[in-house]
Design a protein around this motif. Structure first.
Motif, PDB file in Angstrom:
ATOM      1  N   ALA A 428       0.821  -1.316   0.020  1.00 24.13           N
ATOM      2  CA  ALA A 428       0.092   0.033  -0.137  1.00 24.13           C
ATOM      3  C   ALA A 428       0.811   1.360  -0.098  1.00 24.13           C
ATOM      4  CB  ALA A 428      -0.749   0.083   1.101  1.00 24.13           C
ATOM      5  N   ASN A 429       0.287   2.298  -0.509  1.00 22.60           N
ATOM      6  CA  ASN A 429       1.095   3.544  -0.329  1.00 22.60           C
ATOM      7  C   ASN A 429       0.127   4.404   0.012  1.00 22.60           C
ATOM      8  OD1 ASN A 429       3.306   3.079  -1.539  1.00 22.60           O
ATOM      9  ND2 ASN A 429       3.055   3.647  -3.568  1.00 22.60           N
ATOM     10  N   ASP A 430       0.511   5.405   1.347  1.00 23.13           N
ATOM     11  CA  ASP A 430      -0.223   6.388   1.880  1.00 23.13           C
ATOM     12  C   ASP A 430       0.754   7.580   1.741  1.00 23.13           C
ATOM     13  OD1 ASP A 430      -1.972   8.176   2.838  1.00 23.13           O
ATOM     14  OD2 ASP A 430      -2.397   7.032   4.782  1.00 23.13           O
ATOM     15  N   ALA A 431       0.747   8.364   0.549  1.00 22.98           N
ATOM     16  CA  ALA A 431       2.067   9.237   0.463  1.00 22.98           C
ATOM     17  C   ALA A 431       1.570  10.452  -0.272  1.00 22.98           C
ATOM     18  CB  ALA A 431       3.086   8.759  -0.355  1.00 22.98           C
ATOM     19  N   VAL A 432       2.232  11.677  -0.236  1.00 19.91           N
ATOM     20  CA  VAL A 432       1.955  12.936  -0.969  1.00 19.91           C
ATOM     21  C   VAL A 432       3.373  13.101  -1.563  1.00 19.91           C
ATOM     22  CG1 VAL A 432       2.144  14.341   1.174  1.00 19.91           C
ATOM     23  CG2 VAL A 432       1.064  15.314  -1.087  1.00 19.91           C
ATOM     24  N   ALA A 433       3.483  13.437  -3.026  1.00 21.99           N
ATOM     25  CA  ALA A 433       4.546  14.132  -3.608  1.00 21.99           C
ATOM     26  C   ALA A 433       4.350  15.600  -3.603  1.00 21.99           C
ATOM     27  CB  ALA A 433       4.798  13.381  -4.766  1.00 21.99           C
ATOM     28  N   ARG A 434       5.298  16.659  -3.599  1.00 20.73           N
ATOM     29  CA  ARG A 434       5.401  17.861  -3.590  1.00 20.73           C
ATOM     30  C   ARG A 434       6.257  18.413  -4.705  1.00 20.73           C
ATOM     31  NH1 ARG A 434       4.015  17.510   1.976  1.00 20.73           N
ATOM     32  NH2 ARG A 434       1.979  17.500   2.000  1.00 20.73           N
ATOM     33  N   ALA A 435       6.063  19.188  -5.474  1.00 21.51           N
ATOM     34  CA  ALA A 435       7.024  20.201  -6.188  1.00 21.51           C
ATOM     35  C   ALA A 435       7.019  21.539  -5.406  1.00 21.51           C
ATOM     36  CB  ALA A 435       6.608  20.427  -7.635  1.00 21.51           C
ATOM     37  N   ILE A 436       8.260  21.929  -5.013  1.00 23.31           N
ATOM     38  CA  ILE A 436       8.473  23.140  -4.078  1.00 23.31           C
ATOM     39  C   ILE A 436       9.470  24.168  -4.913  1.00 23.31           C
ATOM     40  CG2 ILE A 436       9.196  24.068  -1.926  1.00 23.31           C
ATOM     41  CD1 ILE A 436       8.560  21.365  -1.019  1.00 23.31           C
ATOM     42  N   GLY A 485       4.134  -8.105  -5.959  1.00 24.24           N
ATOM     43  CA  GLY A 485       4.046  -6.913  -6.500  1.00 24.24           C
ATOM     44  C   GLY A 485       3.983  -5.718  -5.771  1.00 24.24           C
ATOM     45  N   GLY A 486       3.625  -4.684  -6.238  1.00 18.94           N
ATOM     46  CA  GLY A 486       3.707  -3.527  -5.826  1.00 18.94           C
ATOM     47  C   GLY A 486       3.067  -2.479  -6.303  1.00 18.94           C
ATOM     48  N   LEU A 487       3.291  -1.056  -5.979  1.00 20.66           N
ATOM     49  CA  LEU A 487       2.545   0.243  -6.667  1.00 20.66           C
ATOM     50  C   LEU A 487       3.548   1.097  -7.144  1.00 20.66           C
ATOM     51  CD1 LEU A 487      -0.069   0.512  -3.860  1.00 20.66           C
ATOM     52  CD2 LEU A 487      -0.773  -0.037  -6.221  1.00 20.66           C
ATOM     53  N   ASN A 488       3.237   1.805  -8.152  1.00 20.16           N
ATOM     54  CA  ASN A 488       4.034   2.783  -8.578  1.00 20.16           C
ATOM     55  C   ASN A 488       3.469   4.107  -7.745  1.00 20.16           C
ATOM     56  OD1 ASN A 488       5.878   1.968 -11.034  1.00 20.16           O
ATOM     57  ND2 ASN A 488       3.974   1.275 -11.584  1.00 20.16           N
ATOM     58  N   GLY A 489       4.589   5.135  -7.963  1.00 17.10           N
ATOM     59  CA  GLY A 489       4.080   6.347  -7.196  1.00 17.10           C
ATOM     60  C   GLY A 489       2.878   7.243  -7.927  1.00 17.10           C
ATOM     61  N   PRO A 496      -4.576   7.625 -12.009  1.00 16.66           N
ATOM     62  CA  PRO A 496      -4.226   6.734 -11.060  1.00 16.66           C
ATOM     63  C   PRO A 496      -2.906   5.992 -10.974  1.00 16.66           C
ATOM     64  CG  PRO A 496      -6.531   6.671 -11.622  1.00 16.66           C
ATOM     65  CD  PRO A 496      -5.630   7.125 -12.674  1.00 16.66           C
ATOM     66  N   PRO A 497      -2.172   5.686 -10.205  1.00 16.06           N
ATOM     67  CA  PRO A 497      -0.852   4.819 -10.254  1.00 16.06           C
ATOM     68  C   PRO A 497      -1.530   3.499 -10.557  1.00 16.06           C
ATOM     69  CG  PRO A 497      -1.491   5.287  -7.888  1.00 16.06           C
ATOM     70  CD  PRO A 497      -2.279   6.213  -8.762  1.00 16.06           C
ATOM     71  N   ARG A 498      -0.670   2.730 -11.372  1.00 11.97           N
ATOM     72  CA  ARG A 498      -0.812   1.304 -11.816  1.00 11.97           C
ATOM     73  C   ARG A 498      -0.078   0.414 -10.837  1.00 11.97           C
ATOM     74  NH1 ARG A 498       0.663   1.867 -16.532  1.00 11.97           N
ATOM     75  NH2 ARG A 498       2.820   0.858 -16.396  1.00 11.97           N
ATOM     76  N   ALA A 499      -0.704  -0.611 -10.574  1.00 12.51           N
ATOM     77  CA  ALA A 499       0.135  -1.595  -9.701  1.00 12.51           C
ATOM     78  C   ALA A 499       1.024  -2.390 -10.736  1.00 12.51           C
ATOM     79  CB  ALA A 499      -0.821  -2.671  -9.077  1.00 12.51           C
ATOM     80  N   PHE A 500       2.214  -3.032 -10.244  1.00 15.57           N
ATOM     81  CA  PHE A 500       2.819  -4.196 -11.061  1.00 15.57           C
ATOM     82  C   PHE A 500       2.658  -5.358 -10.424  1.00 15.57           C
ATOM     83  CE2 PHE A 500       5.822  -1.719  -8.328  1.00 15.57           C
ATOM     84  CZ  PHE A 500       6.433  -2.738  -7.618  1.00 15.57           C
ATOM     85  N   ASP A 501       2.612  -6.531 -11.288  1.00 14.89           N
ATOM     86  CA  ASP A 501       2.265  -7.696 -10.753  1.00 14.89           C
ATOM     87  C   ASP A 501       3.534  -8.549 -10.038  1.00 14.89           C
ATOM     88  OD1 ASP A 501      -0.203  -7.511 -11.699  1.00 14.89           O
ATOM     89  OD2 ASP A 501       0.216  -8.435 -13.711  1.00 14.89           O
ATOM     90  N   PRO A 545       3.445   7.402 -21.816  1.00 13.16           N
ATOM     91  CA  PRO A 545       4.968   7.817 -22.008  1.00 13.16           C
ATOM     92  C   PRO A 545       5.515   8.908 -21.588  1.00 13.16           C
ATOM     93  CG  PRO A 545       3.645   8.015 -24.091  1.00 13.16           C
ATOM     94  CD  PRO A 545       2.686   7.433 -23.006  1.00 13.16           C
ATOM     95  N   GLY A 546       4.787   9.884 -20.858  1.00 16.71           N
ATOM     96  CA  GLY A 546       5.409  11.036 -20.209  1.00 16.71           C
ATOM     97  C   GLY A 546       5.958  10.709 -18.811  1.00 16.71           C
ATOM     98  N   ILE A 547       6.088   9.500 -18.494  1.00 17.94           N
ATOM     99  CA  ILE A 547       6.709   9.315 -17.096  1.00 17.94           C
ATOM    100  C   ILE A 547       7.392   7.826 -17.320  1.00 17.94           C
ATOM    101  CG2 ILE A 547       4.769  10.390 -15.667  1.00 17.94           C
ATOM    102  CD1 ILE A 547       3.732   7.923 -15.192  1.00 17.94           C
ATOM    103  N   SER A 548       8.068   7.386 -16.153  1.00 18.91           N
ATOM    104  CA  SER A 548       8.594   6.327 -16.138  1.00 18.91           C
ATOM    105  C   SER A 548       8.114   5.596 -15.019  1.00 18.91           C
ATOM    106  CB  SER A 548      10.042   6.169 -15.930  1.00 18.91           C
ATOM    107  OG  SER A 548      10.457   6.684 -14.695  1.00 18.91           O
ATOM    108  N   SER A 549       7.814   4.132 -15.034  1.00 19.15           N
ATOM    109  CA  SER A 549       7.501   3.355 -13.846  1.00 19.15           C
ATOM    110  C   SER A 549       7.784   2.008 -13.783  1.00 19.15           C
ATOM    111  CB  SER A 549       5.824   3.412 -14.153  1.00 19.15           C
ATOM    112  OG  SER A 549       5.657   2.803 -15.325  1.00 19.15           O
TER     113      SER A 549
END
Length: 728
Positions: A428-436, A485-489, A496-501, A545-549
């Protein structure tokens, strides 16, 4: 010689010792047996259907294996590549290559039966160790955590009830290396014993660092301590409590640009450099053995650690045009792991044997406010202004499993083993990303993520074992394993972030183990064929394709090879050899390398089309999967009379060239050249004293040990010195 008198993760006999004097003299091991605990009971390696290498505490001293990185020069098919806070630990090309906390490990390390913090906080030094078992291939049936590549079982020395004993060691070497180490065992009556052990290790940096950096780049200082209490009131009850603490300051690991061609120990950095790990572990191992031999066992663990790093993320001291400040990655992360395993183990021997077990683990990563910096001072679209990208939140993961195995000898010498494991994992992810922006009071962008993914797996193993006689053993098996598996940011465009298997491995193996010359020569030979599915890789997102994951490689990667090892003892002469020949092929797969930047061009994983940015990786070899490995060692104890011996020893290890990524882009530094490491020791031992001159990497090969994004990290150069020890 690589040999273990016993290597039980739950019960180590008092005959084992890490006394350096005993390590020097070696001796005839005829009659002793190499023992592994792959089946949660002590079994002979020569009659267990598993590909494994076992090193005792004495072997670690002889072969100069002081930590996790040294294992790759002592066992086949293994690579260990430290990339900063974490490491890429791979067996047969299966394990972990993406240095992200969202990606699990395929090779699990256990300390006294407890799975350690996965992928990080692995810098714990080897001291007062009873044995290290390296198990190759999926380990999904017995051990607590599921594994695709293998497992490392480290057994620390336990207290003993017989007498006061221990050892003390002092070492000095080049780079101003000072090591102090020791252990003290104190019995109290016939039922209680306490053991204390400690290690201090300090040295100057290996690197020549230029550029306007700050800090102590590459200087290392370790403080480690351990306390153990054994209570054994009778032949039925056994309770063992252990506590470990480590404070490791490694100076941030300076690294050069991956595309550089010069000496990897000469680097130019222009960012603050620092790094260190502080972590502890408590293990409670309690068992009750009935008169029938049936054993109930509980293994409880609690671990907590904090890791921090500040590094130059582009590996240069260059300033961009238009002018941009240094690229600086820094973070400060806390990880906490609770685990509980229970076993019911049938009596040893007999026609029918079995093991049942259950396992639960809760692993939580916490990135505190203002502590989790993804990047700092990276240029944005308003050059030369800059912004910080930060993350804070938690990443909890759980594992719940039930497992078991039965063995039935249906005719004399012929045994069928069947095992199964059901597991449920969550991430699980419970997070926040910020650009400052530094001149604005509030973030210019905030992305919140609160998501969870669940995997359920059923794995197993079926083996057919044929014990021809006490000296000849054949086996064949098929086994499966999985890595969760897990979650991308959070995605910057609001998708919405896509899970990987989860990753899956199916492994087919056959092998032969022979004992010759009255036990003086032992051999192990095996071949394997594995199909590896859903390999987790960081690429430009094929859907966005605008991001990597993190993405799963479609289809099945094929890995196959042969491994062989031998240990020989002829009086005062000890020899050992281990080698592997392997190959691997990716299925049809197209991907865009995120190091070249994201793009608006779609790169379909199965159809491409191939372009300069959409690379056809079909048929490429697996990352960190060398086609050939070899390690060999020899020592001879020369009798000087009056109970004194002089023992020269030499070890050689070769790891063939391999690639640090699937893209195999030599221009970006992906090719890791061959490693040829020679270690040597000369030890004078008399009674309880020994003095040794040692040298590791005797030829002073300067090599690239790992690739991490745009950075290349160097392996350790030549180290030499003198070591004095006394046992009592």
């Amino acid at each position: 010689m690589i040999v273990a008198t016993a290597a039980n993760a739950q019960d180590v006999p008092a005959t084992q010792t890490t006394d350096p004097a005993a390590a020097a003299t070696g001796g005839d091991t005829t009659g002793n047996d190499i023992v592994v605990t792959a089946e949660r009971r002590s079994t002979s390696l020569q009659r267990t259907p598993v590909a494994a290498s076992v090193l005792t505490g004495e072997d670690l001293v002889r072969k100069s294996v002081n930590g996790v990185e040294g294992l790759q020069f002592a066992t086949p098919s293994l690579t260990v590549n430290t990339t900063g806070q974490g490491n890429a630990f791979n067996i047969r090309g299966i394990g972990k290559t993406e240095q992200s906390s969202s990606v699990g490990v395929g090779v699990i390390t256990y300390r006294d039966g407890v799975a350690t913090i996965p992928g990080y906080l692995q810098t714990e030094p080897y001291y007062d160790i009873a044995s290290v078992e390296v198990l190759r291939g999926p380990q999904g049936t017995f051990a607590g955590g599921n594994a695709t590549g293998g497992a490392i079982f480290i057994t620390e020395q336990n207290p003993t009830l017989d007498r006061v004993n221990g050892y003390a060691l002092a070492q000095y070497g080049n780079y101003n290396n000072v090591k102090l180490q020791g252990a003290l065992n104190i019995p109290s009556g016939d039922t209680l014993a306490i053991r204390f052990a400690g290690n201090f290790d300090k040295r100057d940096t290996f690197y020549n660092v230029s550029g306007p950096w700050t800090g102590n780049p590459g200087n290392r200082e370790d403080y480690s301590a351990r306390a153990s209490i054994l209570w054994q009131p009778d032949s039925h009850v056994r309770v063992l409590l252990k506590g470990d603490y480590n404070n490791i300051d490694y100076g941030g690991l300076p690294a050069g640009l991956a595309t550089s061609k010069g000496d990897p120990l000469n680097v130019a950095n222009n960012a603050p450099l620092s790094g260190g790990d502080k972590f502890g572990r408590i293990v409670l191992n309690a068992s009750y053995t009935f008169d029938s031999g049936l054993t109930l066992r509980s293994i409880s663990g609690f671990q907590k650690g904090t890791t921090h790093v500040s590094l130059d993320s582009d590996g240069t001291a260059a300033i961009g045009t238009p002018r941009a400040p240094a690229n600086n990655f820094r973070d400060n992360i806390t990880e906490e792991v609770w685990s509980q395993e229970v076993n019911i183990v049938s009596p040893d021997g007999g026609q029918f044997t079995w093991v049942l077990g259950g396992f639960y683990q809760h692993d939580n990563i916490t990135i505190p406010p203002n502590g989790g910096y993804i990047s700092d001072n990276t240029p944005n679209s308003i050059n030369p202004l800059v912004f910080d990208t930060t993350i804070e939140g938690t990443n909890p993961k759980t594992q719940l499993a039930a497992f078991g195995q039965v063995g039935y000898e249906f005719i004399d010498g012929l045994q069928l083993q069947v095992g199964a494991r059901w597991s449920r994992t969550t991430s699980a992810n419970d997070a926040v990303a910020r650009a400052i922006l530094p001149f604005l009071p509030t973030p210019v962008l905030s992305l919140v993520q609160k998501d969870k993914t669940v995997d359920k797996k059923l794995n197993g193993k079926v083996a057919l074992n044929w014990t021809v006689d006490r000296n000849n053993f054949f086996y064949a098996f098929v086994a499966t394993g999985a890595k969760q598996g897990g979650l991308n940011g959070p995605n910057v465009n609001g998708i919405p972030p896509r899970a990987f298997d989860a990753e899956d491995v199916t492994d087919y193996e056959v092998g032969y183990k022979g004992t010759f010359l009255g036990g003086r020569l032992r051999t192990q030979l095996g071949g394997y064929y594995s199909e590896y599915e859903n390999y987790q890789i960081n690429i430009v997102d094929p859907i966005n394709p605008g991001i990597s994951s993190i993405f799963n490689v479609p289809g099945k990667t094929k890995l196959y090879g042969v491994e062989a090892s031998a240990q020989a003892s002829f009086g005062k002469l000890n020899l050992d050899l281990a080698t592997s020949v392997s190959n691997s092929k990716l299925p049809t797969f197209f991907a865009s390398d995120p190091r070249l930047g994201t793009t608006a061009t779609v790169c379909n994983p199965t159809t491409g089309p191939a372009t300069p940015r959409c690379t056809d990786l079909t048929g490429q070899e697996q990352a960190y999967a060398p086609k050939f490995t070899l390690s060999a060692g020899a020592q001879y104890a020369i009798d000087l009379g009056d109970a004194a011996t002089l023992t020269p020893r030499i070890d050689y290890a070769h790891i063939a060239p391999t690639f640090g990524t699937l893209f195999q882009n030599t221009a970006l530094g992906d090719r890791l050249e061959a490693r040829n490491i020679v270690n040597a020791q000369l030890t004078l031992a008399k009674d309880a004293w020994s003095i040794a001159g040692y040298a590791t990497n005797l030829t002073d090969q300067h090599y690239v040990a790992a690739i991490n994004g745009f950075r290349r990290l160097a392996g350790a150069p030549r180290q030499y010195g003198i070591r004095l020890s006394r046992s009592f």
